[in-house]
Scaffold this active site. Structure first.
Site, PDB file in Angstrom:
ATOM      1  N   TYR A  19       0.902  -1.067   0.056  1.00  0.00           N
ATOM      2  CA  TYR A  19      -0.187   0.022   0.034  1.00  0.00           C
ATOM      3  C   TYR A  19       0.947   1.287   0.016  1.00  0.00           C
ATOM      4  CZ  TYR A  19      -4.112  -2.950   0.810  1.00  0.00           C
ATOM      5  OH  TYR A  19      -4.919  -4.053   0.656  1.00  0.00           O
ATOM      6  N   HIS A  96      -9.387   2.044  -5.880  1.00  0.00           N
ATOM      7  CA  HIS A  96      -8.419   1.179  -4.894  1.00  0.00           C
ATOM      8  C   HIS A  96      -7.070   1.598  -5.195  1.00  0.00           C
ATOM      9  CE1 HIS A  96     -11.844  -1.452  -3.992  1.00  0.00           C
ATOM     10  NE2 HIS A  96     -11.991  -1.362  -5.535  1.00  0.00           N
TER      11      HIS A  96
END
Ligand code: DQA
Length: 141
Positions: A19, A96
């Site tokens: 991430y 996302h």
């Protein structure tokens, strides 16, 4: 209204190899700056509780023009969030941070994509900026 959900409050320390190192605060600032630069007011919201997200989506009816949503894991599991989104009849932009199609098979299905204007994934936190800009372009058409 970018809305980040389950576990995204941990950004920066959560699996940084997946991430990245940006935090939720960085994303919030990016969203506000993007909104300012294209004349949109951004309301930012994050929760780890599915019912709270449903309440927040319902509160969007009549108060916002579009929803930018990273529903995190609920993307792949929640009919209730999909139903909340369709109930408010607002344009939805699904975001996302990661490319979910390169990841586990269970992340390949989204309950939101077919009720979204578009889906942005795999471009890191920049995806929020792209989604906000496109939402504004579409609203001004
Ligand atoms: C995510 C992808 C989801 O599969 C995952 O559950 C998340 C974050 C993303 O932004 O890449 O929590 O939505």
């Amino acid at each position: 209204m970018p809305s980040l959900t389950a576990n995204l409050n941990l950004l920066g320390t959560r699996e940084p190899e997946t991430y990245g190192h940006d935090t939720l605060t960085t994303i919030e600032k990016l969203c506000h700056q993007t909104g300012e630069s294209c004349g949109a007011t951004i309301e930012f919201f994050q929760t780890n509780h599915e019912g709270d997200l449903i309440d927040r989506i319902q509160a969007c009816r009549g108060t916002v023009d579009a929803i930018v949503l990273n529903a995190a894991a609920w993307t792949h599991t929640s009919v209730a969030i999909r139903d909340a989104v369709t109930a408010v009849s607002l344009p939805l932009y699904e975001v996302h941070i990661t490319n979910v199609h390169k990841r586990d098979a269970f992340r390949h299905h989204s309950f939101l994509s077919d009720v979204s204007v578009g889906v942005i994934c795999g471009f890191g936190i920049q995806g929020y900026e792209y989604a906000i800009r496109q939402a504004v372009v579409n609203l001004n058409k």
